[in-house]
Design an enzyme around this catalytic site. Structure first.
Site, PDB file in Angstrom:
ATOM      1  N   TYR A  55      -0.353 -13.107   6.866  1.00  0.00           N
ATOM      2  CA  TYR A  55      -0.863 -13.128   5.577  1.00  0.00           C
ATOM      3  C   TYR A  55      -2.438 -12.992   5.458  1.00  0.00           C
ATOM      4  O   TYR A  55      -3.084 -13.716   6.133  1.00  0.00           O
ATOM      5  CB  TYR A  55      -0.593 -14.132   4.603  1.00  0.00           C
ATOM      6  CG  TYR A  55       0.588 -13.588   3.804  1.00  0.00           C
ATOM      7  CD1 TYR A  55       0.225 -12.669   2.770  1.00  0.00           C
ATOM      8  CD2 TYR A  55       1.896 -13.918   3.711  1.00  0.00           C
ATOM      9  CE1 TYR A  55       1.139 -12.003   1.835  1.00  0.00           C
ATOM     10  CE2 TYR A  55       3.027 -13.480   2.886  1.00  0.00           C
ATOM     11  CZ  TYR A  55       2.518 -12.581   1.909  1.00  0.00           C
ATOM     12  OH  TYR A  55       3.288 -12.061   0.914  1.00  0.00           O
ATOM     13  N   GLU A  57      -4.676 -12.282   2.157  1.00  0.00           N
ATOM     14  CA  GLU A  57      -5.048 -12.166   0.977  1.00  0.00           C
ATOM     15  C   GLU A  57      -6.739 -12.121   1.038  1.00  0.00           C
ATOM     16  O   GLU A  57      -6.977 -13.156   1.305  1.00  0.00           O
ATOM     17  CB  GLU A  57      -4.385 -12.857  -0.116  1.00  0.00           C
ATOM     18  CG  GLU A  57      -2.862 -12.319  -0.351  1.00  0.00           C
ATOM     19  CD  GLU A  57      -2.019 -13.357  -1.292  1.00  0.00           C
ATOM     20  OE1 GLU A  57      -2.995 -13.832  -2.048  1.00  0.00           O
ATOM     21  OE2 GLU A  57      -1.167 -13.150  -1.503  1.00  0.00           O
ATOM     22  N   ASP A 201      -8.488  13.134  -5.482  1.00  0.00           N
ATOM     23  CA  ASP A 201      -7.504  12.781  -4.702  1.00  0.00           C
ATOM     24  C   ASP A 201      -7.231  13.630  -3.452  1.00  0.00           C
ATOM     25  O   ASP A 201      -6.589  14.712  -3.729  1.00  0.00           O
ATOM     26  CB  ASP A 201      -6.042  12.538  -5.617  1.00  0.00           C
ATOM     27  CG  ASP A 201      -5.006  12.197  -4.821  1.00  0.00           C
ATOM     28  OD1 ASP A 201      -4.895  12.271  -3.706  1.00  0.00           O
ATOM     29  OD2 ASP A 201      -4.145  11.633  -5.454  1.00  0.00           O
ATOM     30  N   THR A 227      -4.049   9.204   0.708  1.00  0.00           N
ATOM     31  CA  THR A 227      -3.035   8.545   1.741  1.00  0.00           C
ATOM     32  C   THR A 227      -3.688   8.697   3.073  1.00  0.00           C
ATOM     33  O   THR A 227      -4.690   9.648   3.335  1.00  0.00           O
ATOM     34  CB  THR A 227      -1.655   9.105   1.660  1.00  0.00           C
ATOM     35  OG1 THR A 227      -1.971  10.659   1.686  1.00  0.00           O
ATOM     36  CG2 THR A 227      -1.025   8.870   0.210  1.00  0.00           C
ATOM     37  N   LYS A 230      -0.884  12.150   6.020  1.00  0.00           N
ATOM     38  CA  LYS A 230      -0.646  13.403   5.945  1.00  0.00           C
ATOM     39  C   LYS A 230      -1.438  14.271   6.831  1.00  0.00           C
ATOM     40  O   LYS A 230      -1.315  14.109   8.084  1.00  0.00           O
ATOM     41  CB  LYS A 230      -0.890  14.061   4.394  1.00  0.00           C
ATOM     42  CG  LYS A 230       0.088  13.211   3.177  1.00  0.00           C
ATOM     43  CD  LYS A 230      -0.325  13.797   1.944  1.00  0.00           C
ATOM     44  CE  LYS A 230       0.663  13.190   0.975  1.00  0.00           C
ATOM     45  NZ  LYS A 230       0.411  11.907   0.154  1.00  0.00           N
ATOM     46  N   ARG A 236       1.642   5.345   7.133  1.00  0.00           N
ATOM     47  CA  ARG A 236       1.853   5.448   5.665  1.00  0.00           C
ATOM     48  C   ARG A 236       1.152   4.375   5.121  1.00  0.00           C
ATOM     49  O   ARG A 236       1.532   3.123   5.173  1.00  0.00           O
ATOM     50  CB  ARG A 236       3.449   5.447   5.115  1.00  0.00           C
ATOM     51  CG  ARG A 236       4.381   6.286   6.029  1.00  0.00           C
ATOM     52  CD  ARG A 236       5.639   6.347   5.270  1.00  0.00           C
ATOM     53  NE  ARG A 236       5.538   7.129   4.105  1.00  0.00           N
ATOM     54  CZ  ARG A 236       5.547   8.588   4.029  1.00  0.00           C
ATOM     55  NH1 ARG A 236       5.677   9.192   5.172  1.00  0.00           N
ATOM     56  NH2 ARG A 236       5.592   9.141   2.942  1.00  0.00           N
TER      57      ARG A 236
HETATM   58  N1  DSN Z   1       5.088  13.142  -1.969  1.00  0.00           N
HETATM   59  C1  DSN Z   1       3.749  13.689  -1.830  1.00  0.00           C
HETATM   60  C2  DSN Z   1       3.878  14.873  -1.210  1.00  0.00           C
HETATM   61  O1  DSN Z   1       4.748  15.292  -0.735  1.00  0.00           O
HETATM   62  O2  DSN Z   1       2.918  15.916  -1.567  1.00  0.00           O
HETATM   63  C3  DSN Z   1       2.485  13.193  -2.686  1.00  0.00           C
HETATM   64  O3  DSN Z   1       2.821  12.112  -3.191  1.00  0.00           O
END
Ligand code: DSN
Length: 421
Positions: A55, A57, A201, A227, A230, A236
């Site tokens: 932990y 925080e 984003d 994120t 990707k 993730r």
């Molecule tokens: N779920 C993602 C996507 O597939 O583009 C976006 O959050």
């Protein structure tokens, strides 16, 4: 045969069998979902470490728990690497994923009931950009822009008009089904005129930006949200990056505003992914993703497919299957049976419903991670063409033939992080 996860297999054979089945599925299929990828074995290892037992925080040097000798260094490494890779003043690597990251942005800059602006979900935006069914569209007053029906591209006159009329506190640019380069400078001009905080984003294109294959939003926007799993090829998770003037507000919004303890094993995976993203080989990867997508788009156009905006500048292609007379969901499910994994998707101005839309969304991040190149894209387009045609006439035998061909090519291109057989 070696057992890949011996402890898991001994403790929980049922779960181990499912993991093994997923490994085989990911190895044998052509994965075209543009938001997915294959992380490296190093990222996988970092994400499954004892760091998850801790932990922590707070932030490095300012924690509410003792015993942070190593964790502080892990998080600092991830932060420093994010700052170097993206050229930002400040990075927060703690958001659990993209939606919490975006929620933290609202918490930092808006009050419930304030007007916020983003691209509409069916136009290619994201749920968290103020779309009605999301908390961001019900706790805030979401106003939404789209793309032009004739070009499939953003109309900046419309965005400007809306921003000046509605005066949003926050404007989001970026999305989940945008095949074209995002003009961050044009958004910045509008946000400045409207007095709004501008957020890019970049979840889908973070890896392309890190590798120099898409312009960076950093000189133009207040906050960058992304994120990490990707095109960036990390675990993730998510990051928020910003100018120094917003650092305190962002950090406070993530913790204690929204979250408790960060997921340290994920932070470690992010650090490794960022290290990988700083290598020349990643630059080559990012450019290859785009080259493959352009080649695939061309090959699909040659086969009579209707692509939103007429093609792609990035990793993503949005196909409108209306002219093929095959609904997106029917096509996606048939392609899945043919070993080609895609997702059905609305297209701008879709006449069908979101759960049964006209489009299919594909992308090249995963196949590029397996080493497929431009010369392979005609074959991929051919499989999609044969799969969609077979879906239209209900020809399961034709889908099985494609599945066998896909498996053969995939066997020749082992996936990072997965067993060879
Ligand atoms: N779920 C993602 C996507 O597939 O583009 C976006 O959050």
């Amino acid at each position: 045969m070696t057992v890949r996860h011996p402890a898991l297999a001994a403790t929980d054979p049922a779960l181990a069998a499912l993991v093994g089945a997923e490994e085989r599925l990911q190895a044998e299929t052509l994965r075209l979902i543009p938001s997915e990828n294959y992380v490296s074995a190093a990222v996988l290892e970092a994400s499954g470490t004892v760091l998850q037992n801790k932990y922590s925080e707070g932030y490095p040097g300012r924690r509410y728990y003792e015993g942070q000798q190593n964790i502080d260094q892990v998080e600092s490494l991830a932060i420093d690497r994010a700052k170097a890779v993206f050229g930002v003043d400040h990075a927060n690597v703690q958001p659990y994923s993209g939606s919490p990251a975006n929620l933290a942005v609202y918490l930092a800059f808006a009050q419930p009931g304030d007007t916020v602006m983003g691209m509409a979900l069916p136009m290619g935006g994201h749920l968290t950009h103020g779309w009605g069914v999301s908390a961001t569209g019900s706790w805030f007053r979401g106003v939404q822009y789209g793309v032009r029906a004739d070009t499939g591209r953003i109309d900046f006159d419309e965005v400007r008009e809306l921003a000046l009329k509605e005066r949003p506190k926050v404007i989001f640019c970026g999305g989940t089904a945008l095949p074209r380069t995002i003009d961050f400078a044009a958004f910045a001009e509008i946000a400045q005129e409207a007095g709004a905080v501008l957020v890019a984003d970049i979840a889908h294109i973070a890896g392309l930006i890190a590798g120099g294959a898409h312009p960076s939003p950093v000189p133009h926007v207040d906050v960058v949200s992304t994120t990490t799993h990707k095109t960036l090829r990390g675990p993730r998770g998510a990051m928020l990056m910003c100018r120094e003037e917003h650092a305190k507000a962002i950090d406070k919004a993530v913790f204690p505003g929204l979250q408790g303890g960060p997921h340290n094993q994920t932070t470690a995976g992010i650090a490794v992914a960022l290290h990988e993203a700083s290598q020349d080989s990643f630059r080559a990867y990012a450019h290859a993703v785009v080259a493959n997508a352009k080649a695939l788009a061309e090959a699909l156009l040659e086969r009579g497919f209707d692509l939103v905006s007429g093609g792609t500048d990035n990793h993503l292609i949005l196909m409108d299957l209306t002219p093929k007379d095959v609904p997106g969901k029917v096509a996606a499910k048939a392609l899945d049976r043919a070993g080609i994994v895609v997702n059905y998707n609305t297209v701008p101005y879709d006449s069908r419903r979101p759960f049964d839309p006209s489009g299919v969304r594909i992308g090249t991040p995963s196949l590029t991670s397996r080493g497929l190149g431009v010369s392979d894209m005609a074959v991929v387009a051919d499989w999609i063409d044969r799969g969609v045609a077979a879906a239209g006439r209900g020809d399961e035998a034709a889908l099985s033939v494609v599945r066998a061909e896909v498996a053969e090519l995939m066997a020749a291109h082992p996936a990072p992080g997965l067993p060879l057989a």
